[in-house]
Write a protein that holds these residues in place. Sequence first.
Motif, PDB file in Angstrom:
ATOM      1  N   LYS A 160      -5.710   5.366   1.187  1.00  0.00           N
ATOM      2  CA  LYS A 160      -6.726   5.386   0.371  1.00  0.00           C
ATOM      3  C   LYS A 160      -6.376   4.137  -0.641  1.00  0.00           C
ATOM      4  O   LYS A 160      -7.281   3.720  -1.223  1.00  0.00           O
ATOM      5  N   THR A 161      -5.365   3.573  -0.825  1.00  0.00           N
ATOM      6  CA  THR A 161      -5.159   2.419  -1.545  1.00  0.00           C
ATOM      7  C   THR A 161      -5.309   1.011  -0.875  1.00  0.00           C
ATOM      8  O   THR A 161      -5.213   0.053  -1.471  1.00  0.00           O
ATOM      9  N   ASN A 162      -5.640   1.321   0.538  1.00  0.00           N
ATOM     10  CA  ASN A 162      -5.969   0.190   1.150  1.00  0.00           C
ATOM     11  C   ASN A 162      -7.496  -0.491   1.048  1.00  0.00           C
ATOM     12  O   ASN A 162      -8.207   0.130   1.437  1.00  0.00           O
ATOM     13  N   LYS A 163      -7.619  -1.750   0.388  1.00  0.00           N
ATOM     14  CA  LYS A 163      -8.947  -2.290   0.112  1.00  0.00           C
ATOM     15  C   LYS A 163      -9.734  -2.507   1.704  1.00  0.00           C
ATOM     16  O   LYS A 163     -11.005  -2.785   1.932  1.00  0.00           O
TER      17      LYS A 163
ATOM     18  N   GLU B 183       2.087   1.684  -3.344  1.00  0.00           N
ATOM     19  CA  GLU B 183       1.177   2.148  -4.515  1.00  0.00           C
ATOM     20  C   GLU B 183       1.011   3.607  -4.237  1.00  0.00           C
ATOM     21  O   GLU B 183       0.688   4.377  -5.018  1.00  0.00           O
TER      22      GLU B 183
ATOM     23  N   HIS C  52       0.994  -1.157   0.070  1.00  0.00           N
ATOM     24  CA  HIS C  52      -0.197   0.170   0.018  1.00  0.00           C
ATOM     25  C   HIS C  52       0.828   1.232  -0.047  1.00  0.00           C
ATOM     26  O   HIS C  52       0.543   2.320  -0.671  1.00  0.00           O
TER      27      HIS C  52
ATOM     28  N   GLN D 148     -10.576  -0.417   3.794  1.00  0.00           N
ATOM     29  CA  GLN D 148     -11.776   0.674   3.782  1.00  0.00           C
ATOM     30  C   GLN D 148     -13.012   0.467   3.574  1.00  0.00           C
ATOM     31  O   GLN D 148     -13.935   0.610   4.127  1.00  0.00           O
ATOM     32  N   SER D 149     -13.289  -0.762   2.789  1.00  0.00           N
ATOM     33  CA  SER D 149     -14.480  -1.455   2.574  1.00  0.00           C
ATOM     34  C   SER D 149     -14.995  -2.063   3.722  1.00  0.00           C
ATOM     35  O   SER D 149     -16.428  -1.940   3.933  1.00  0.00           O
TER      36      SER D 149
END
Length: 148
Positions: A118-121, A34, A31, A123-124
């Motif tokens: 912001k690049t880390n999934k 990225e 992350h 967050q969903s």
Amino acid sequence: MYMDPDLRYEKADDTDLDFLLRLRMKTMNPHYAESNLPTDRETTLQRVLYNFDKAHIIFLHHHPIGLLKINKTDERIEVLQLQIDPDYQGKGLGRKILTHILNEASETGKTVWLSVLKTNKAQSLYSSLGFCIVGENEHSYFMEFSDL
């Protein structure tokens, strides 16, 4: 600290640094890369050492699988870092840990705060648990949960 028959938490100490450095490199460096943020060993070690006094190793069936750094104040619970080894991700462990934190916050009238790249999934996952974005900077969202 929350106890579960399968999950256990132990306060981290200096003997855990190698594990935590490897864990952070596996879970976070992709992350950071990225996001064009540093991923060198020294920077990674500084992130491991950040609020180290609040670090707990997460064990599943007596095997270390992650890290939880949490800061509790009178008003809120801050999830400073939550990392689960990629081999154990997607099995509901992060959700189980966070749900317990959210239940504690509800019982004590506190909000829960965290930041996520912001690049880390992940967050969903946070959104699905009821966290809302309350701010952001170039690289991260700041999220809060409150049922007050």
